[in-house]
Design a protein around this motif. Sequence first.
Motif, PDB file in Angstrom:
ATOM      1  N   VAL A 194      -6.392   3.864   3.395  1.00  0.00           N
ATOM      2  CA  VAL A 194      -5.157   3.086   3.272  1.00  0.00           C
ATOM      3  C   VAL A 194      -4.922   2.268   4.528  1.00  0.00           C
TER       4      VAL A 194
ATOM      5  N   SER B 246      -8.259   0.884  -1.047  1.00  0.00           N
ATOM      6  CA  SER B 246      -7.517   2.042  -0.532  1.00  0.00           C
ATOM      7  C   SER B 246      -7.774   3.297  -1.359  1.00  0.00           C
ATOM      8  N   TYR B 247      -8.170   3.118  -2.609  1.00  0.00           N
ATOM      9  CA  TYR B 247      -8.478   4.257  -3.468  1.00  0.00           C
ATOM     10  C   TYR B 247      -9.954   4.649  -3.394  1.00  0.00           C
TER      11      TYR B 247
ATOM     12  N   VAL C  45       0.172  -1.385  -9.328  1.00  0.00           N
ATOM     13  CA  VAL C  45      -0.725  -2.530  -9.169  1.00  0.00           C
ATOM     14  C   VAL C  45      -1.994  -2.337  -9.996  1.00  0.00           C
TER      15      VAL C  45
ATOM     16  N   GLU D   5      -4.930  -1.746   4.902  1.00  0.00           N
ATOM     17  CA  GLU D   5      -3.773  -2.438   5.485  1.00  0.00           C
ATOM     18  C   GLU D   5      -4.204  -3.316   6.655  1.00  0.00           C
TER      19      GLU D   5
ATOM     20  N   LEU E 255       0.808  -1.213   0.000  1.00  0.00           N
ATOM     21  CA  LEU E 255       0.000   0.000   0.000  1.00  0.00           C
ATOM     22  C   LEU E 255       0.846   1.270   0.000  1.00  0.00           C
TER      23      LEU E 255
ATOM     24  N   ARG F 136       0.991   1.381  -5.418  1.00  0.00           N
ATOM     25  CA  ARG F 136      -0.437   1.191  -5.703  1.00  0.00           C
ATOM     26  C   ARG F 136      -0.810   1.523  -7.154  1.00  0.00           C
TER      27      ARG F 136
ATOM     28  N   VAL G 293      -5.728  -2.679  -2.750  1.00  0.00           N
ATOM     29  CA  VAL G 293      -5.341  -1.424  -3.386  1.00  0.00           C
ATOM     30  C   VAL G 293      -6.574  -0.680  -3.881  1.00  0.00           C
TER      31      VAL G 293
ATOM     32  N   ASP H 265       2.579   4.499  -1.642  1.00  0.00           N
ATOM     33  CA  ASP H 265       2.045   5.405  -2.649  1.00  0.00           C
ATOM     34  C   ASP H 265       2.563   5.091  -4.053  1.00  0.00           C
TER      35      ASP H 265
END
Length: 1277
Positions: A1183, A1248-1249, A838, A1187, A830, A835, A1245, A832
Amino acid sequence: MAACCLLSAVLLSLLAAQVSSQHCVWYGECGEPTEGKRYNCEYLGPPIPLPKEGYELLQQLCPSLYYGNVSLCCDVQQLNTLNSNLQLPLQFLSRCPSCFYNLMTLFCELTCSPQQSEFLNVTETEPYKSSDQNKGNKSITAMEYFIGESFANAMYNACKDVEAPSSNVKALGLMCGRDAQDCNATNWIQYMFNKDNGQIPFTITPLFSDKPFLQMIPMNNATKGCNESVDEDGSPCSCQDCTMVCGEKPVPPPPPQPWLIWGFDAMAIIMWLAYAAFVLLFSAVVIGAWCYRKKNIISEYAPIDSTLAYSVNSTPIAGEPSCFDRIGERLENCLRVAFTKWGSFCVRNPWTVIFFSLAAIAVCCAGMKYMHITTDPVELWSDPHSQARQEKDYFDTHFGPFFRTEQLIITAPYSKGDMYSPVPSGDDVPFGPPLTFDILSQVLELQSAIEELSAEYHNETVMLKDICLAPLAPYNNNCTILSVLNYFQNSWSVLNHSVSDGFFTIADYHTHFLYCVKSPASLNDTSVLHDPCLGTFGGPIFPWLVLGGYDGDNYNNATALVITFPVNNFHNNTEKTNKAKAWEKAFIEFVKNYNNTNLSIAFSTERSIEDEINRESASDVTTVLISYALMFVYISLALGNIGHCSSILVDSKVSLGISGILIVLSSVACSLGVFSYARIPLTLIVIEVIPFLVLAVGVDNIYIIVQTLQRDERLEGEKLDQQIGRVLGDVAPSIFLSSFSETVAFFLGALSSMPAVRTFSLFAGMAVFFDFLLQITCFVSLLGLDIKRQEKNRLDILCCVPGCRRNRGSGKPKSWLFLFFKKIYSPILLKDWLRPIVVSVFVGMLSFSIAVVNKVEIGLDQSLSMPDDSYVLKYFDSLNKFMHSGPPVYFVVEEGHDYKSPEGQAMVCGGAGCNNNSLVQQIYNAAQMDNYTKIGYAPSSWLDDYFDWVKPQSSCCRVYNNTEKFCNASVVDPLCIRCRSFTPEGKRKPEGEEFMKFLPMFLSDNPNPKCGKGGHAAYGSAVNLLSNNTDVGATYFMTYHTVLHNSSDFIDALRKARMITKNITKSMDTPSRNISVFAYSVFYVFYEQYLTIVDDTVFNLSVSLAAIFFVAVILLGFEVWSAVLMCVTIAMILVNMFGVMWLWDISLNAVSLVNLVMCCGISVEFCSHVTRAFSVSTKGNKVQRAEDALAHMGSSVFSGITLTKFVGIGVLGLSKSQIFKVFYFRMYLSMVLLGAAHGLIFLPVLLSYVGPRVNKAKVQAAQERRRGTEQERLFNH
């Protein structure tokens, strides 16, 4: 004086010409019979009046000569001989009236014309004494026939397209002494007038010219074109028999052009452009957000200070939760409380729960005594309600099931073939390696041995003659054997038959073979051998069925012999079918052990594929068991949380792991038992696939429960049952989410019309459901008992034996995998900078898969279902290499059509007076475009052959005048008279009661030299007679597909056959009768699924995803966006599976569709736990929440599914079975790798966005529950 002499000469020549034109060259028959045929007597006098008893026959044969006082150059006996000799042409050419009219003109002028002397010239005679002055004293032994070239060409053009419906060949191919395509006007007439054809007693030499020569005037009478009618009330020849009637030959539509952009595949270009646009846009957004954050925020992970504007990844928790937040929290709380109480109850009362669990398992498993495993391929792959299945049942019911096929394909690897030199003249003809006399003799020996082969069944001897197809039984009990040796009646003496002149061999088996491949229905090869070509069973042997590996129509170049033994199949008669299977088993053993180094034999029987699949399944049992055993060992060892070597025997979880595995297997057994109670049969796919699926689901849940408990710390004053209940309350909703989603998805998958998919979905849904129930009951109780054992420091398995003393003050050991995910993997993933990479990689994979999804092949190569060492593989290879004809196809007209009316007949037949869009004509047109339609030949038409058989000119249809019973053409009896009178009404096609009166006679008539149109052999089973032979029921018209090499060919053949029958049905449909026509071939039931498999795949996967979505929305507390992201990830896995299928040459079929449905279920396991952990996480930003979810659930998912499956899948790759390697090893490996990659890399990922905002109500409730626990300290840390 000179002028006077010249005038006298001219007058004398004119007088001589006039007298000559009124003279005959023969009259009557004389001389000793030559092979049953007598010579004609030389006679040079004027025509003689025909006795009145010959008038009717003359009017029948030569109506153009029936005028005046009927003075002719023939007597009644010659007319009878002409009638007899014209029976074969009549049977095959009279379907085209103008063709037959021209032919009759040729022979009538030859036999009876009063102007014979104009075009007939006697060249040889021999003395003969006769008491009749009209017959003279000489017999004619050779003569010349002067024929107009225009007449000859017109006659040939009118006849060249005429079909022989029962033989699927051109009629001239039976009458020209050569193949129809090599026949022309000259050699056809030469052949008919050559005594070597066995039809005439002496040779007549035809000479062709349109102008007088050698003082002769060629016979050049008027002709009729095939597009002209003979009579005013008649019809021209049909389109099938006359291309001039149909116009231009039908042209298939052009193949669809590939979709290209700039010369490249359009999908690839579109997806590359779309991917490039996405990368650019995504990069711009990421870079812009990074610059903005750099400007306004010190660090993404820095504490949120009031002086900062805000953090892009943070979500404020303070404040009042929304209404939906409260509803979601309440649902979550209800599930948590319910599972907490239930877990505590199971731990407090373990033996009670275990007892009732075992009792429930026993009740369910008791149903397995009713278990039935389906191995019938038809039941496995064909839906009972599908069109192909209903058509198969209709065909089996009305005509009997399609025969069982036992087939040999024989090559001669060490033979070089030979060269045949015709005598007295002709080009050398090469014969292929298997067509030498020596090889044919050895093959005949093999064939005879198979005919004598016997098998034992229930103390009863079964031979081929007891089970074979014998179409003429009981009159002729010879078995149908489709073999080139049946050209020689399967006889050594006929094969060895030859005629020589003392110096050269004039004719032998080469001669007979070359004739028979061109005229397979002939009863006389017209050579000096005069051997028949017709098989001993009464039917023709088509060369494309018994020869292989030749080029074009050069059958003599064949490199393989094909021998087929059709065996009767029995509808709903297991006893007779088992007899056939017993003989087939003996046949397989015999051919396997047959030793002849000169012959290479590939073979197969009706039972071969099923036998080999069963053998393969039995051989793969070991592979599957080893695979499962390794997974069991891994699970048992990996569940333990061992802190010190001294406590390894105490801290291990072998007994708990074995219990968990037994629960998984019990859930499978319960599923089998429950559906066995309902008498639902299971398949081998269920047995092989479902344990793998349930093991993936079940083991994952076990790991989540056990590892969560291992990471948990008991609260102060908390008892064991309360702790386990609390842990279960935390994780069971996630397990419930995944299990219930899969159960609903699988049960909805049972809506599929594909039996294999439907059966798998039912059993899989029930197995997953039972697995969940047993895990939250029996397994929780067993877990409680195991923890108590561990706390009492007792050994695993040997629970009564105390272990070594250990330091109780030491804390719980941490799982290295959990620490790896928490400390290393999750933070790095994760980052910056990582990501965006990925996301770009996974979207690239998705773009590639979408670009190739339409390129995945459809179908199933039969060879993949066979073991590597199967004899059937050699047979499949030989089929593709040598065969020139595909399977037979039957165009069935269902009961209800009116064959007795002229209109109904015209809709079906293919002869004169039939519609240009009739059934036979449309199939014929399709055969003209064989590369497109996959129809190889014109159909055999019982109706057209019946019309030819019943014509008054024919000697076929006769009855005893005193009983009106049928009299076969071979019977010589004055009581036998023709069925129909030679009147205008008698010439017409029979209608009404007359049609039905003679039809049963036709269907019972055996072919013979006097009548080759008898319908018993060809059509005995093709026509259903109803109501005591007063009406016609269902009928069929048979032809053959072209050779079909692969699945796409079979699918296309089925699709085109249905297109043809749709057009035929439309053309035959009337307001008063709803007529239905369908095509049937034995392979249709297996390949019909591929016509709709794309739709079925989309439907099944869409229904599964929809079910998962709705269940996830509810069980995630109405967090719609979380459910959307989870389903998007699962959809990406499925699309990527298609990309892998294209890369790895895995076709789309029922097996791969089952695997895709299973992939959907396993993907839920990979994605649902992480998604739910993210939704309930109380961390401050997306994020951190991603995680946290990955750290706590990632290790369990990875160890529970990924590692477990890797252990088992590796063994599948060692299987001998191609289907295991392709559809199980490759697809299982792909779904596990893709599932793990998307669930443990892409999904965190993505969350997280664009993950959902935090549920404030859930966070606040979770914080209250964590106070004072290890989880709180970890969270704060």
